[in-house]
Design a protein around this motif. Structure first.
Motif, PDB file in Angstrom:
ATOM      1  N   GLY A  48       0.791  -1.230   0.000  1.00 39.94           N
ATOM      2  CA  GLY A  48       0.000   0.000   0.000  1.00 39.94           C
ATOM      3  C   GLY A  48       0.822   1.277   0.000  1.00 39.94           C
ATOM      4  N   HIS A  49       2.133   1.171  -0.157  1.00 46.27           N
ATOM      5  CA  HIS A  49       2.951   2.390  -0.144  1.00 46.27           C
ATOM      6  C   HIS A  49       2.972   3.080  -1.503  1.00 46.27           C
ATOM      7  CE1 HIS A  49       5.205   0.113   3.199  1.00 46.27           C
ATOM      8  NE2 HIS A  49       4.351   0.961   3.741  1.00 46.27           N
ATOM      9  N   ASP A  50       3.191   4.368  -1.459  1.00 50.32           N
ATOM     10  CA  ASP A  50       3.496   5.099  -2.682  1.00 50.32           C
ATOM     11  C   ASP A  50       4.928   4.742  -3.072  1.00 50.32           C
ATOM     12  OD1 ASP A  50       1.054   6.250  -2.532  1.00 50.32           O
ATOM     13  OD2 ASP A  50       1.746   8.328  -2.471  1.00 50.32           O
ATOM     14  N   VAL A  51       5.158   4.634  -4.364  1.00 54.51           N
ATOM     15  CA  VAL A  51       6.490   4.221  -4.821  1.00 54.51           C
ATOM     16  C   VAL A  51       6.969   5.117  -5.950  1.00 54.51           C
ATOM     17  CG1 VAL A  51       7.717   2.406  -6.103  1.00 54.51           C
ATOM     18  CG2 VAL A  51       6.355   1.803  -4.108  1.00 54.51           C
ATOM     19  N   ILE A  52       8.225   5.542  -5.830  1.00 55.46           N
ATOM     20  CA  ILE A  52       8.901   6.196  -6.949  1.00 55.46           C
ATOM     21  C   ILE A  52       9.899   5.186  -7.484  1.00 55.46           C
ATOM     22  CG2 ILE A  52      10.475   8.055  -7.631  1.00 55.46           C
ATOM     23  CD1 ILE A  52       9.360   9.701  -5.311  1.00 55.46           C
ATOM     24  N   GLY A  53       9.743   4.812  -8.717  1.00 55.97           N
ATOM     25  CA  GLY A  53      10.640   3.804  -9.289  1.00 55.97           C
ATOM     26  C   GLY A  53      11.456   4.416 -10.405  1.00 55.97           C
ATOM     27  N   GLN A  54      12.749   4.408 -10.221  1.00 55.33           N
ATOM     28  CA  GLN A  54      13.606   4.960 -11.264  1.00 55.33           C
ATOM     29  C   GLN A  54      14.449   3.834 -11.841  1.00 55.33           C
ATOM     30  OE1 GLN A  54      16.358   8.026 -10.065  1.00 55.33           O
ATOM     31  NE2 GLN A  54      17.193   8.169 -12.137  1.00 55.33           N
ATOM     32  N   ALA A  55      14.246   3.566 -13.095  1.00 53.83           N
ATOM     33  CA  ALA A  55      15.036   2.532 -13.748  1.00 53.83           C
ATOM     34  C   ALA A  55      14.956   2.774 -15.242  1.00 53.83           C
ATOM     35  CB  ALA A  55      14.507   1.147 -13.410  1.00 53.83           C
ATOM     36  N   GLN A  56      15.985   2.398 -15.899  1.00 54.37           N
ATOM     37  CA  GLN A  56      16.137   2.638 -17.324  1.00 54.37           C
ATOM     38  C   GLN A  56      15.094   1.837 -18.116  1.00 54.37           C
ATOM     39  OE1 GLN A  56      18.347  -0.117 -18.774  1.00 54.37           O
ATOM     40  NE2 GLN A  56      19.236   0.870 -20.562  1.00 54.37           N
TER      41      GLN A  56
END
Ligand code: ADP
Ligand code: MG
Length: 513
Positions: A48-56
């Protein structure tokens, strides 16, 4: 919190907490283990968390948000419970197709809405029920203002390729859309890079997000041989022609920094007799779709592209990336060259630099921590342990990313409806004739003015078959049969089915006796 990418133990999909129906779909698609961004993001999103996903690009971000999103949905609730915002129509279609394949065993309706297609049919699809809406920003805004879409129940919101939405000037619209979603929502933001406006957006619109960043160190850059070519600006085109001829790429993307540069390079290469197409933001959507389709289907070997146009598109089997213009940052460099060397295959990346850009190259080298040696002709390179010969086109790709390409029907008219087909079931055993040929059925014949010559032409030009691979062509009144080599049968179907011949759309399928 920033997760480091060094993983202590390898995780499996079944350890991530996904439901049996989703697990089954993953197994059927053939994903063996989660990619790093998936292994990190899926449990956080499920919690249930907000997620920032940084990936190529190419690291599997769609499943990273898509699987937990699907698990979150309640099939018995007919409201729009989740939205995915994407920057372009191509990505919108691509994401929709991926999500539908993951939702294969769920009773979930996923509707794609994007510009360049009639809004009416999209309104109708929304009316008949959508649990998830995958949208381009502009079309979503439009549908909201026409009251065809309400977001009051959209508690799972994904911003996919956020940096590209920024580049295309959509950020304010994205913010407006976010404000219409419930404040108690869960928000996931995926992006290849994190420029300051995206960070600010995250600060304003996300609640205590977990940041997962898969740094370039773990990219498949290792699998990519990198080289540079130093050349004065004026000699670039000729040098490029030399490099392309020497490398003989199966498929290459040639990157330019600007739309004008891309247009000019396309013209210069065509003038020198190379088979090339260009993809950039100035082209109409219909033309871009056609170019993408041609490239995906290997009907074109060289694609000239700008960063924005090529971003986020899942193009397989690119053997070469050529940076005709050196990228303006190391991040962009990694991003561009990540288009090759996918899924354990080797790829080559060649960067053109003018003498005064050598310093920029040094910067990239030190940021990426890769050795980028001066380019040598392949024959001079033999002692330096050449990688095994690459796959020829038409061969089966490695099973890991053996997902069908997005099947966008070729559209001549931008206003035609583009259907997003479901992923097809894998074919059952294919019946072969005694000499190993496979018979294909085509739903047109002499009544549609189709001749044997037309079909031979289509097989050659459309499916890239050699004469020897076509055993027999028989045109009957209302349909036709062709026999082709067993190992090119599937590709022939893939390339020709749905294309047009003498004005009629043709269906091609393997003839079942
Ligand atoms: P991104 O959004 O990061 O650019 P995509 O979600 O488009 O990446 O995925 C890129 C490719 O990798 C797709 O062809 C997808 O099917 C494939 N893929 C995704 N996850 C996996 C996995 N766990 N194992 C193998 N292939 C995967
Ligand atoms: Mg993506």
């Amino acid at each position: 919190m920033t997760e480091e990418t060094e993983q202590t133990e390898e995780r499996l999909f079944k350890d991530l907490g996904l439901s049996p129906q989703i697990q089954q779909a993953i197994d059927e698609i053939g994903f063996e283990k989660p990619s790093p961004i998936q292994a990190e993001a899926i449990p956080e999103l499920l919690a249930g968390h907000d997620v920032i996903g940084q990936a190529q690009t190419g690291t599997g971000k769609t499943a990273a948000f898509g699987l937990p999103m699907l698990q979150y949905l309640d099939p018995s609730n007919d409201e729009v419970q989740a939205i995915v915002l994407t920057p372009t129509r191509e990505l919108c279609i691509q994401v929709t197709q991926a999500l539908r394949s993951y939702a294969e065993h769920l009773d979930i309706e996923i509707v794609a809405v994007f510009g360049g297609a009639p809004i009416r049919s999209q309104q109708a699809q929304l009316r008949s029920g959508a649990h998830v809406v995958v949208a381009t920003v502009g079309r979503m805004k439009d549908l909201i203002s026409r009251r065809s879409l309400v977001l009051t129940a959209a508690r799972f919101v994904v911003l996919d390729e956020a940096d590209e939405m920024l580049d295309l000037g959509f950020i304010e619209d994205v913010e407006r859309i976010l404000r219409m979603c419930p404040s108690g929502r869960q928000t996931a933001l995926f992006s290849a890079t994190m420029p300051p406006p995206i960070k600010r957006l995250a600060d304003t619109f996300m609640y205590d997000p977990v940041t997962i960043s898969i740094t370039p160190k773990t990219l498949t850059v290792d699998a990519i041989e990198q080289a540079y070519v130093e050349v004065p600006g004026k000699a670039k085109v000729d040098k490029l022609v030399d490099v392309v001829k020497a490398e003989d790429p199966e498929q290459a993307i040639l990157f330019c920094r600007t739309k004008i540069g891309a247009t000019r390079l396309e013209r210069d290469l065509k003038n020198r007799g190379l088979d090339v197409k260009a993809l950039h933001g100035d082209l109409s959507q219909g033309v871009r779709d056609g170019v993408m389709l041609a490239f995906k289907n290997h009907r074109c070997r060289l694609l000239v592209a700008t960063d924005i146009a090529a971003r986020g598109l899942d193009v397989d089997h690119v053997t070469h990336v050529i940076n005709y213009d050196i990228p303006n940052s190391s991040e962009t460099y990694v991003h561009r060259i990540g288009r090759t060397g996918r899924a354990g295959r080797t790829g080559r990346a060649i960067t053109f630099v003018t003498p005064d850009q050598m310093r920029d190259l040094e910067q990239i080298k030190s940021d990426v921590k890769a050795s980028i040696a001066e380019w040598e002709k392949p024959e001079d390179r033999i002692e330096h342990a050449r990688p095994p010969r690459r796959k020829r086109r038409g061969e089966k790709p490695a099973p890991l990313d053996d997902q069908p390409a997005v099947l966008v029907e070729e559209v001549e008219d931008v206003d035609e409806v583009v259907e997003v087909p479901l992923t097809e079931e894998p074919e059952a055993a294919i019946p072969e004739t005694p000499d190993g040929a496979v018979k294909l059925f085509i739903n047109r014949g002499s009544r549609s003015d189709i001749t044997e010559e037309d079909l031979r032409w289509a097989l050659k030009e459309g499916a890239v078959l050699e004469d020897g691979q076509v055993a027999d062509v028989r045109v009957l009144e209302r349909f036709s049969f062709v026999e082709v080599d067993g190992d090119v049968a599937e590709r022939t179907v893939e390339f020709l089915d749905g294309s047009r011949l003498k004005g009629s759309a043709i269906r091609v399928e393997i003839a079942r006796s």
